[in-house]
Design an enzyme around this catalytic site. Structure first.
Site, mmCIF file in Angstrom:
data_model
loop_
_atom_site.group_PDB
_atom_site.id
_atom_site.type_symbol
_atom_site.label_atom_id
_atom_site.label_comp_id
_atom_site.label_asym_id
_atom_site.label_seq_id
_atom_site.Cartn_x
_atom_site.Cartn_y
_atom_site.Cartn_z
ATOM 1 N N SER A 213 2.740 -10.822 1.792
ATOM 2 C CA SER A 213 3.919 -9.977 1.525
ATOM 3 C C SER A 213 5.195 -10.750 1.173
ATOM 4 O O SER A 213 5.212 -11.980 1.147
ATOM 5 C CB SER A 213 4.211 -9.053 2.718
ATOM 6 O OG SER A 213 4.999 -9.714 3.701
ATOM 7 N N ASP B 256 0.774 3.202 4.946
ATOM 8 C CA ASP B 256 1.430 3.100 3.623
ATOM 9 C C ASP B 256 2.021 4.468 3.240
ATOM 10 O O ASP B 256 3.174 4.562 2.806
ATOM 11 C CB ASP B 256 0.431 2.704 2.524
ATOM 12 C CG ASP B 256 -0.171 1.312 2.703
ATOM 13 O OD1 ASP B 256 -0.870 1.089 3.714
ATOM 14 O OD2 ASP B 256 0.051 0.450 1.841
ATOM 15 N N ARG C 176 4.243 -18.473 -6.878
ATOM 16 C CA ARG C 176 3.242 -17.451 -7.201
ATOM 17 C C ARG C 176 2.686 -17.819 -8.574
ATOM 18 O O ARG C 176 3.325 -17.569 -9.599
ATOM 19 C CB ARG C 176 3.917 -16.080 -7.214
ATOM 20 C CG ARG C 176 2.956 -14.932 -7.100
ATOM 21 C CD ARG C 176 3.699 -13.635 -6.818
ATOM 22 N NE ARG C 176 2.787 -12.550 -6.597
ATOM 23 C CZ ARG C 176 2.295 -12.217 -5.406
ATOM 24 N NH1 ARG C 176 2.644 -12.883 -4.342
ATOM 25 N NH2 ARG C 176 1.466 -11.208 -5.300
ATOM 26 N N GLU D 116 5.218 2.665 -4.765
ATOM 27 C CA GLU D 116 3.842 2.271 -5.074
ATOM 28 C C GLU D 116 2.830 3.416 -4.943
ATOM 29 O O GLU D 116 1.934 3.538 -5.771
ATOM 30 C CB GLU D 116 3.391 1.107 -4.171
ATOM 31 C CG GLU D 116 1.958 0.707 -4.511
ATOM 32 C CD GLU D 116 1.500 -0.600 -3.908
ATOM 33 O OE1 GLU D 116 2.203 -1.161 -3.053
ATOM 34 O OE2 GLU D 116 0.414 -1.049 -4.309
ATOM 35 N N HIS E 282 -4.207 -13.760 -5.623
ATOM 36 C CA HIS E 282 -2.822 -13.454 -6.004
ATOM 37 C C HIS E 282 -2.033 -14.677 -6.443
ATOM 38 O O HIS E 282 -0.978 -14.556 -7.035
ATOM 39 C CB HIS E 282 -2.080 -12.792 -4.826
ATOM 40 C CG HIS E 282 -2.672 -11.486 -4.415
ATOM 41 N ND1 HIS E 282 -2.273 -10.795 -3.299
ATOM 42 C CD2 HIS E 282 -3.651 -10.730 -4.975
ATOM 43 C CE1 HIS E 282 -2.968 -9.682 -3.186
ATOM 44 N NE2 HIS E 282 -3.812 -9.618 -4.185
ATOM 45 N N LYS F 269 7.480 -13.906 2.531
ATOM 46 C CA LYS F 269 7.638 -15.250 1.938
ATOM 47 C C LYS F 269 9.068 -15.450 1.416
ATOM 48 O O LYS F 269 9.654 -16.509 1.589
ATOM 49 C CB LYS F 269 6.620 -15.458 0.806
ATOM 50 C CG LYS F 269 5.192 -15.588 1.305
ATOM 51 C CD LYS F 269 4.229 -15.927 0.188
ATOM 52 C CE LYS F 269 3.843 -14.768 -0.679
ATOM 53 N NZ LYS F 269 3.107 -13.681 0.001
ATOM 54 N N THR G 222 -0.643 -4.958 2.310
ATOM 55 C CA THR G 222 -1.503 -4.076 3.128
ATOM 56 C C THR G 222 -2.653 -4.874 3.742
ATOM 57 O O THR G 222 -3.075 -4.604 4.870
ATOM 58 C CB THR G 222 -2.042 -2.913 2.262
ATOM 59 O OG1 THR G 222 -0.918 -2.259 1.672
ATOM 60 C CG2 THR G 222 -2.809 -1.893 3.095
ATOM 61 N N ASP H 192 7.029 -5.435 -5.738
ATOM 62 C CA ASP H 192 6.559 -6.611 -5.001
ATOM 63 C C ASP H 192 7.611 -7.735 -4.983
ATOM 64 O O ASP H 192 7.377 -8.774 -4.351
ATOM 65 C CB ASP H 192 5.277 -7.170 -5.629
ATOM 66 C CG ASP H 192 4.046 -6.361 -5.241
ATOM 67 O OD1 ASP H 192 4.081 -5.699 -4.180
ATOM 68 O OD2 ASP H 192 3.051 -6.388 -5.990
ATOM 69 N N ILE I 4 4.303 -0.453 2.140
ATOM 70 C CA ILE I 4 3.732 -1.597 2.870
ATOM 71 C C ILE I 4 3.335 -2.625 1.826
ATOM 72 O O ILE I 4 2.372 -2.442 1.081
ATOM 73 C CB ILE I 4 2.487 -1.233 3.706
ATOM 74 C CG1 ILE I 4 2.889 -0.382 4.911
ATOM 75 C CG2 ILE I 4 1.806 -2.519 4.213
ATOM 76 C CD1 ILE I 4 1.828 -0.256 5.989
ATOM 77 N N ASP I 5 4.117 -3.672 1.746
ATOM 78 C CA ASP I 5 3.756 -4.779 0.875
ATOM 79 C C ASP I 5 2.893 -5.721 1.719
ATOM 80 O O ASP I 5 3.281 -6.075 2.838
ATOM 81 C CB ASP I 5 5.038 -5.483 0.408
ATOM 82 C CG ASP I 5 4.733 -6.660 -0.496
ATOM 83 O OD1 ASP I 5 3.757 -6.582 -1.261
ATOM 84 O OD2 ASP I 5 5.469 -7.655 -0.431
ATOM 85 N N ASP J 105 8.124 -0.586 -1.938
ATOM 86 C CA ASP J 105 6.739 -0.855 -1.546
ATOM 87 C C ASP J 105 6.669 -0.490 -0.064
ATOM 88 O O ASP J 105 7.236 -1.171 0.789
ATOM 89 C CB ASP J 105 6.365 -2.332 -1.758
ATOM 90 C CG ASP J 105 4.850 -2.516 -1.700
ATOM 91 O OD1 ASP J 105 4.182 -1.651 -1.115
ATOM 92 O OD2 ASP J 105 4.338 -3.518 -2.244
HETATM 93 P P1 AMP Z 1 0.935 -11.152 -1.389
HETATM 94 O O1 AMP Z 1 0.944 -10.542 -0.027
HETATM 95 O O2 AMP Z 1 2.111 -12.014 -1.679
HETATM 96 O O3 AMP Z 1 -0.369 -11.796 -1.734
HETATM 97 O O4 AMP Z 1 1.149 -9.963 -2.396
HETATM 98 C C1 AMP Z 1 0.613 -8.699 -2.260
HETATM 99 C C2 AMP Z 1 0.750 -8.014 -3.569
HETATM 100 O O5 AMP Z 1 0.008 -8.692 -4.564
HETATM 101 C C3 AMP Z 1 0.214 -6.611 -3.594
HETATM 102 O O6 AMP Z 1 1.224 -5.711 -3.268
HETATM 103 C C4 AMP Z 1 -0.265 -6.433 -5.042
HETATM 104 O O7 AMP Z 1 0.587 -5.568 -5.756
HETATM 105 C C5 AMP Z 1 -0.162 -7.806 -5.642
HETATM 106 N N1 AMP Z 1 -1.332 -8.217 -6.441
HETATM 107 C C6 AMP Z 1 -2.494 -7.565 -6.622
HETATM 108 N N2 AMP Z 1 -3.299 -8.245 -7.484
HETATM 109 C C7 AMP Z 1 -2.620 -9.354 -7.857
HETATM 110 C C8 AMP Z 1 -2.904 -10.437 -8.745
HETATM 111 N N3 AMP Z 1 -4.067 -10.526 -9.403
HETATM 112 N N4 AMP Z 1 -1.970 -11.390 -8.900
HETATM 113 C C9 AMP Z 1 -0.796 -11.328 -8.233
HETATM 114 N N5 AMP Z 1 -0.473 -10.316 -7.388
HETATM 115 C C10 AMP Z 1 -1.357 -9.332 -7.198
HETATM 116 MG MG MG Z 2 2.958 -4.921 -2.605
#
Ligand code: AMP
Ligand code: MG
Length: 318
Positions: A234, A46, A251, A69, A210, A237, A126, A264, A123-124, A121
């Site tokens: 990430s 990252d 989401r 980030e 998430h 999607k 991680t 994000d 690394i989105d 970001d």
């Molecule tokens: P994903 O890979 O789509 O699940 O998204 C990853 C991102 O979700 C990370 O970069 C975080 O910034 C974000 N994230 C962290 N906590 C939450 C949450 N409670 N609700 C939604 N997104 C979140």
């Molecule tokens: Mg991210």
């Protein structure tokens, strides 16, 4: 400078950072993963990705702010970790070294607003990076609340089976394209033309913290969707809807009051809209990237191929 002139240098920056992330992934050691104050993971990759990209942006557009980030805070008293990050960055750019790394990372501390500014970001996803799943290096240029340009590096994404590594790009007046190598010509892409929700393939986060998996499962049942849900980490999607592998990305908020981070979503939104897709929040409002570092005026996200948007909104909202 016209935002279209920034596409090519943004692509080069994302390719370089993507290669660096995979170099770290091949050589992960104990200590390369740390835990941030909010208990989310951060890795050597990252930081390396952010420093490499910010070095390039600081020379490309010295007058533009950057909302990224990561910051140097957790590294300032950890010279061993700084040295470990620099081992990787110097392979790609000798100017991103132990002496420059911390200050480079802190170039990403812009508060956001009307812009123009970059958002990154490094690394989105991680968690995906660590578990061998998808992740994305996500870079976007934002102005007046919307992304003008987005580049999404997805080092483990496969368009051609057995050949991982795709960079997706698009923006305002910029065609949606996917690049399977830095030197080969890109391919155009379009979101799928599905018009029936019942036949739509849905994608969502792997992480149940998430997005509300139970809620999407109910929707799938109610709509009679028979295709498998595509779960991936990430902004890959957004890419999968943009090139037609899925029709819908939901989401659905789990934690009341959670504010989505602009980094994000900005690059993913630019790519998907250039491919004919649409993105709003669950109330049908456009995502507003002018509210600081978060999308504080939005609730959840629905991204679709465009044709399904209205129906998806009506169903999810009900
Ligand atoms: P994903 O890979 O789509 O699940 O998204 C990853 C991102 O979700 C990370 O970069 C975080 O910034 C974000 N994230 C962290 N906590 C939450 C949450 N409670 N609700 C939604 N997104 C979140
Ligand atoms: Mg991210």
């Amino acid at each position: 400078m016209n935002h279209k002139d920034l596409l090519s240098p943004a692509l080069a920056a994302v390719w370089e950072a993507s290669r660096c992330c995979e170099a770290v992934a091949e050589d992960m050691r104990v200590g390369d993963k740390q835990t941030k104050e909010d208990r989310s993971p951060v890795t050597v990759a990252d930081y390396a990705s952010q420093a490499l990209i910010l070095h390039r942006l600081s020379r490309l557009t010295p007058d533009l702010g950057i909302v990224a980030e990561e910051g140097s805070g957790d590294l300032r008293d950890n010279p061993d970790l700084v040295a470990r990050i620099a081992r990787f960055t110097t392979r790609f750019n000798p100017e991103v070294n132990e002496d420059t790394l911390l200050d480079l990372l802190d170039l990403g501390d812009h508060p956001g607003g009307d812009g123009p500014f970059w958002t990154l970001d490094p690394i989105d996803g991680t968690k995906g990076f660590l578990r061998g799943g998808q992740y994305a290096v996500a870079l976007a240029l934002v102005k007046d609340g919307s992304p003008l340009l987005g580049v999404l590096g997805c080092p483990r994404y496969e368009i051609d089976p057995g050949h991982p590594g795709v960079v997706f790009s698009g923006g305002a007046g910029i065609e949606a394209r996917m690049w399977t190598s830095e030197s080969a010509p890109p391919r155009q892409m379009r979101a799928c033309s599905e018009i029936n929700l019942a036949d739509a393939r849905l994608c969502e986060s792997v992480e149940s913290a998430h997005t509300a998996h139970d809620r999407s499962a109910r929707l799938i049942k109610d709509l009679g969707i028979s295709t498998d849900v595509l779960r991936m980490d990430s902004q890959a999607k957004y890419a999968s809807v943009a090139h037609g592998a899925a029709a819908l990305y939901l989401r659905l908020p789990v934690k009341k009051g959670y504010q989505e981070k602009i980094w994000d979503h900005a690059a993913g939104l630019a790519v998907i809209e250039a491919a004919g897709g649409r993105v709003t929040d669950l109330d049908g409002k456009p995502l507003d990237f002018s509210q600081g570092q978060t999308l504080k005026d939005n609730r959840g996200v629905i991204a679709t191929n465009g044709t399904l948007h209205h129906a998806a909104l009506a169903t999810v909202g009900s």
